[in-house]
Design a protein around this motif. Structure first.
Motif, PDB file in Angstrom:
ATOM      1  N   VAL A 172      -6.016  -7.329  -0.702  1.00  0.00           N
ATOM      2  CA  VAL A 172      -5.763  -5.988  -0.177  1.00  0.00           C
ATOM      3  C   VAL A 172      -5.201  -6.060   1.239  1.00  0.00           C
ATOM      4  CG1 VAL A 172      -6.901  -3.862   0.597  1.00  0.00           C
ATOM      5  CG2 VAL A 172      -7.468  -4.831  -1.638  1.00  0.00           C
ATOM      6  N   ASP A 173      -5.812  -6.874   2.082  1.00  0.00           N
ATOM      7  CA  ASP A 173      -5.382  -6.950   3.475  1.00  0.00           C
ATOM      8  C   ASP A 173      -3.992  -7.566   3.614  1.00  0.00           C
ATOM      9  OD1 ASP A 173      -7.712  -5.790   4.462  1.00  0.00           O
ATOM     10  OD2 ASP A 173      -8.756  -7.713   4.604  1.00  0.00           O
ATOM     11  N   ARG A 174      -3.714  -8.609   2.848  1.00  0.00           N
ATOM     12  CA  ARG A 174      -2.406  -9.266   2.952  1.00  0.00           C
ATOM     13  C   ARG A 174      -1.279  -8.352   2.490  1.00  0.00           C
ATOM     14  NH1 ARG A 174      -2.963 -15.715   1.451  1.00  0.00           N
ATOM     15  NH2 ARG A 174      -4.613 -16.196   2.953  1.00  0.00           N
ATOM     16  N   VAL A 175      -1.503  -7.672   1.372  1.00  0.00           N
ATOM     17  CA  VAL A 175      -0.475  -6.751   0.884  1.00  0.00           C
ATOM     18  C   VAL A 175      -0.333  -5.575   1.853  1.00  0.00           C
ATOM     19  CG1 VAL A 175       0.198  -5.186  -0.977  1.00  0.00           C
ATOM     20  CG2 VAL A 175      -0.790  -7.421  -1.515  1.00  0.00           C
ATOM     21  N   GLY A 176      -1.452  -5.095   2.380  1.00  0.00           N
ATOM     22  CA  GLY A 176      -1.396  -3.995   3.335  1.00  0.00           C
ATOM     23  C   GLY A 176      -0.629  -4.359   4.597  1.00  0.00           C
ATOM     24  N   VAL A 177      -0.926  -5.525   5.161  1.00  0.00           N
ATOM     25  CA  VAL A 177      -0.213  -5.981   6.362  1.00  0.00           C
ATOM     26  C   VAL A 177       1.267  -6.166   6.059  1.00  0.00           C
ATOM     27  CG1 VAL A 177       0.037  -7.908   7.990  1.00  0.00           C
ATOM     28  CG2 VAL A 177      -2.240  -7.027   7.435  1.00  0.00           C
ATOM     29  N   LEU A 178       1.567  -6.656   4.856  1.00  0.00           N
ATOM     30  CA  LEU A 178       2.964  -6.827   4.440  1.00  0.00           C
ATOM     31  C   LEU A 178       3.705  -5.493   4.442  1.00  0.00           C
ATOM     32  CD1 LEU A 178       4.946  -9.029   3.325  1.00  0.00           C
ATOM     33  CD2 LEU A 178       4.187  -8.375   1.038  1.00  0.00           C
ATOM     34  N   MET A 179       2.986  -4.421   4.160  1.00  0.00           N
ATOM     35  CA  MET A 179       3.595  -3.084   4.128  1.00  0.00           C
ATOM     36  C   MET A 179       3.485  -2.366   5.466  1.00  0.00           C
ATOM     37  SD  MET A 179       2.804  -1.676   0.254  1.00  0.00           S
ATOM     38  CE  MET A 179       1.019  -1.613   0.415  1.00  0.00           C
ATOM     39  N   GLY A 180       3.002  -3.071   6.500  1.00  0.00           N
ATOM     40  CA  GLY A 180       2.945  -2.486   7.831  1.00  0.00           C
ATOM     41  C   GLY A 180       1.632  -1.846   8.209  1.00  0.00           C
ATOM     42  N   GLN A 221      -1.504 -12.283  -7.791  1.00  0.00           N
ATOM     43  CA  GLN A 221      -1.288 -10.844  -7.636  1.00  0.00           C
ATOM     44  C   GLN A 221      -0.624 -10.531  -6.296  1.00  0.00           C
ATOM     45  OE1 GLN A 221      -4.970  -8.824  -8.522  1.00  0.00           O
ATOM     46  NE2 GLN A 221      -5.133  -9.745 -10.545  1.00  0.00           N
ATOM     47  N   GLU A 222      -0.941 -11.318  -5.273  1.00  0.00           N
ATOM     48  CA  GLU A 222      -0.248 -11.161  -3.993  1.00  0.00           C
ATOM     49  C   GLU A 222       1.249 -11.451  -4.160  1.00  0.00           C
ATOM     50  OE1 GLU A 222      -0.059 -12.996   0.550  1.00  0.00           O
ATOM     51  OE2 GLU A 222      -1.257 -13.999  -0.994  1.00  0.00           O
ATOM     52  N   ASN A 223       1.571 -12.513  -4.873  1.00  0.00           N
ATOM     53  CA  ASN A 223       2.974 -12.876  -5.087  1.00  0.00           C
ATOM     54  C   ASN A 223       3.711 -11.809  -5.897  1.00  0.00           C
ATOM     55  OD1 ASN A 223       2.555 -15.300  -3.724  1.00  0.00           O
ATOM     56  ND2 ASN A 223       2.028 -16.416  -5.601  1.00  0.00           N
ATOM     57  N   GLN A 224       3.020 -11.264  -6.917  1.00  0.00           N
ATOM     58  CA  GLN A 224       3.640 -10.210  -7.714  1.00  0.00           C
ATOM     59  C   GLN A 224       3.909  -8.964  -6.866  1.00  0.00           C
ATOM     60  OE1 GLN A 224       1.900  -9.568 -11.788  1.00  0.00           O
ATOM     61  NE2 GLN A 224       0.546 -11.233 -11.171  1.00  0.00           N
ATOM     62  N   ALA A 225       2.964  -8.608  -6.001  1.00  0.00           N
ATOM     63  CA  ALA A 225       3.139  -7.444  -5.130  1.00  0.00           C
ATOM     64  C   ALA A 225       4.313  -7.661  -4.173  1.00  0.00           C
ATOM     65  CB  ALA A 225       1.860  -7.180  -4.346  1.00  0.00           C
ATOM     66  N   ARG A 226       4.413  -8.864  -3.640  1.00  0.00           N
ATOM     67  CA  ARG A 226       5.511  -9.177  -2.732  1.00  0.00           C
ATOM     68  C   ARG A 226       6.864  -9.030  -3.427  1.00  0.00           C
ATOM     69  NH1 ARG A 226       5.556 -12.211   1.939  1.00  0.00           N
ATOM     70  NH2 ARG A 226       3.382 -12.830   1.538  1.00  0.00           N
ATOM     71  N   ARG A 227       6.953  -9.528  -4.664  1.00  0.00           N
ATOM     72  CA  ARG A 227       8.212  -9.438  -5.405  1.00  0.00           C
ATOM     73  C   ARG A 227       8.583  -7.995  -5.710  1.00  0.00           C
ATOM     74  NH1 ARG A 227       6.299 -14.250  -7.954  1.00  0.00           N
ATOM     75  NH2 ARG A 227       5.408 -13.035  -9.674  1.00  0.00           N
ATOM     76  N   LEU A 228       7.587  -7.184  -6.041  1.00  0.00           N
ATOM     77  CA  LEU A 228       7.860  -5.763  -6.312  1.00  0.00           C
ATOM     78  C   LEU A 228       8.421  -5.070  -5.069  1.00  0.00           C
ATOM     79  CD1 LEU A 228       4.753  -4.716  -8.451  1.00  0.00           C
ATOM     80  CD2 LEU A 228       7.098  -5.035  -9.246  1.00  0.00           C
ATOM     81  N   GLU A 230      10.015  -6.500  -2.641  1.00  0.00           N
ATOM     82  CA  GLU A 230      11.347  -7.048  -2.371  1.00  0.00           C
ATOM     83  C   GLU A 230      12.408  -6.439  -3.284  1.00  0.00           C
ATOM     84  OE1 GLU A 230      10.647 -11.201  -2.849  1.00  0.00           O
ATOM     85  OE2 GLU A 230       9.915 -11.482  -0.793  1.00  0.00           O
ATOM     86  N   THR A 231      12.002  -5.997  -4.474  1.00  0.00           N
ATOM     87  CA  THR A 231      12.965  -5.393  -5.408  1.00  0.00           C
ATOM     88  C   THR A 231      13.090  -3.881  -5.221  1.00  0.00           C
ATOM     89  OG1 THR A 231      11.237  -5.188  -7.107  1.00  0.00           O
ATOM     90  CG2 THR A 231      12.612  -7.188  -7.143  1.00  0.00           C
ATOM     91  N   GLY A 232      12.391  -3.347  -4.206  1.00  0.00           N
ATOM     92  CA  GLY A 232      12.559  -1.935  -3.878  1.00  0.00           C
ATOM     93  C   GLY A 232      11.519  -0.988  -4.413  1.00  0.00           C
ATOM     94  N   VAL A 233      10.454  -1.486  -5.046  1.00  0.00           N
ATOM     95  CA  VAL A 233       9.378  -0.607  -5.516  1.00  0.00           C
ATOM     96  C   VAL A 233       8.684   0.001  -4.298  1.00  0.00           C
ATOM     97  CG1 VAL A 233       7.227  -0.469  -6.823  1.00  0.00           C
ATOM     98  CG2 VAL A 233       9.076  -1.964  -7.614  1.00  0.00           C
ATOM     99  N   GLU A 234       8.431   1.292  -4.337  1.00  0.00           N
ATOM    100  CA  GLU A 234       7.862   2.000  -3.201  1.00  0.00           C
ATOM    101  C   GLU A 234       6.453   1.494  -2.874  1.00  0.00           C
ATOM    102  OE1 GLU A 234       9.224   4.355  -1.199  1.00  0.00           O
ATOM    103  OE2 GLU A 234      11.092   3.897  -2.243  1.00  0.00           O
ATOM    104  N   PRO A 235       6.115   1.380  -1.572  1.00  0.00           N
ATOM    105  CA  PRO A 235       4.790   0.899  -1.159  1.00  0.00           C
ATOM    106  C   PRO A 235       3.609   1.634  -1.807  1.00  0.00           C
ATOM    107  CG  PRO A 235       6.240   0.876   0.717  1.00  0.00           C
ATOM    108  CD  PRO A 235       7.010   1.541  -0.407  1.00  0.00           C
ATOM    109  N   PRO A 236       3.638   2.980  -1.944  1.00  0.00           N
ATOM    110  CA  PRO A 236       2.496   3.636  -2.598  1.00  0.00           C
ATOM    111  C   PRO A 236       2.270   3.146  -4.029  1.00  0.00           C
ATOM    112  CG  PRO A 236       3.767   5.242  -1.380  1.00  0.00           C
ATOM    113  CD  PRO A 236       4.578   3.985  -1.389  1.00  0.00           C
ATOM    114  N   VAL A 237       3.356   2.892  -4.762  1.00  0.00           N
ATOM    115  CA  VAL A 237       3.235   2.392  -6.128  1.00  0.00           C
ATOM    116  C   VAL A 237       2.634   0.990  -6.126  1.00  0.00           C
ATOM    117  CG1 VAL A 237       4.516   1.712  -8.197  1.00  0.00           C
ATOM    118  CG2 VAL A 237       5.143   3.797  -6.968  1.00  0.00           C
TER     119      VAL A 237
END
Length: 323
Positions: A172-180, A221-228, A230-237
């Motif tokens: 949760v924290d890594r993906v959150g920080v990745l999104m700012g 799951q972190e890697n999958q979130a990062r790829r999404l 990078e491909t333009g999937v909106e952060p809330p999704v």
């Protein structure tokens, strides 16, 4: 006048103090989050310990006056195991031992994990759990499913499923920080996830669960979130999909474990389990199992010292009434 029990917990990201009376009235229960610099994903133990030393006097100054404390209970280690150790708990231990010595009262050392379990039981309405039950402890520092056996004071905890890499809170924290988002990112991710309607998702956009027997992996799951992202999937999704993946993974593990171990109840604790989206999905996924699921409010799920204060009072009353 009713006796009081003081609880102290100095976990990796929160300094906590609680005070409870003999009737389990929570007189005081406060914590201070440790500061993490913007953009960073954690703290060194030395930095965390320093902040605890600074925070503890602030919390003690706010304690209600005029009533006597009879016992102090503190976390001395992460888990109830002889080889479990983390320097950050030395700050709370040092203060507890000093106060007990000056006041001439008893002190009780327990584990941070037992503290979570006792607080979650209290927060979920103090249900009459079986002698052996299942407990989930999902946080930034731990992702374990436990078979718990009640002791006179505290709990015997056997790990029956665990993460093989990242903890759920780290994901949760890594993906959150990745999104700012600022660290810790749990609340921010939940706010983002609540902006979307899950029913409107493209079925081709998802984050899958990765299991090893009944253990689980979160790094994928972190890697999958990062790829999404990078491909333009909106952060809330992406935020919602991360929380859904955690919930689905946890549900699969519990469902499998219920077939192997003799428990009828599952108690949820740890900061991750205060997330309402995860809670809703887990309840839905496990409704057909017949298991009794116990969740507690955030103040008793996240890091706190309430469980220690309660276990201190358990010890005090047992010692007094067994004489």
């Amino acid at each position: 006048m009713s006796a009081l029990s003081l609880g102290i917990d100095t976990s990796n990201y929160t300094t906590s103090v609680a005070l409870v009376d003999e009737n389990e009235n929570m007189i005081y229960n406060k914590g201070i989050l440790l500061e993490v610099k913007s953009g960073e994903r954690g703290l060194r133990q030395s930095d965390a310990l320093f902040q605890h030393v600074h925070h503890l006097p602030i919390l003690l100054q706010e304690l209600p006056r005029g009533r006597e404390i009879e016992i102090i209970c503190y976390s001395e280690r992460p888990r109830p195991l002889s080889d479990s150790y983390m320097p950050v708990f030395r700050s709370g231990e040092s203060l507890a031992c000093s106060l007990a010595g000056v006041l001439g009262i008893e002190r009780l050392a327990v584990s941070h994990q037992e503290n979570h379990i006792r607080a979650a039981i209290y927060g979920s309405g103090s249900p009459d759990l079986e002698a052996i039950f299942c407990a989930v402890h999902f946080s930034g520092g731990t992702s374990e499913i436990l078979l718990v056996e009640k002791k006179t004071i505290g709990y015997k905890c056997d790990i029956i499923a665990t993460t093989r890499d990242l903890n759920a809170g780290q994901l949760v924290d890594r993906v959150g920080v990745l999104m700012g988002c600022d660290f810790p990112a749990g609340k921010a991710l939940e706010v983002l996830a609540n902006q979307v309607n899950p029913a409107s998702f493209n079925s081709n956009v998802f984050i899958s669960s990765t299991m090893k027997d009944l253990d689980f992996h979160f790094s994928g799951q972190e890697n999958q979130a990062r790829r999404l992202l990078e491909t333009g999937v909106e952060p809330p999704v992406v935020a919602y999909l991360v929380l859904k993946a955690i919930a689905k993974t946890l549900s699969k593990a519990i469902g499998g474990l219920a077939k192997k171990y003799p428990f009828q109840s599952v108690l949820f604790s740890g900061g991750v389990m205060s997330n309402q989206i995860i809670k809703k999905i887990v309840i839905n996924e496990l409704q057909a199992t017949g298991l009794k699921l116990y969740f507690s409010p955030g103040e008793y799920s996240r890091d706190n010292a309430a469980g220690n204060a309660l276990m201190g009072m358990d010890y005090y009353k047992h010692a007094r009434y067994s004489q």
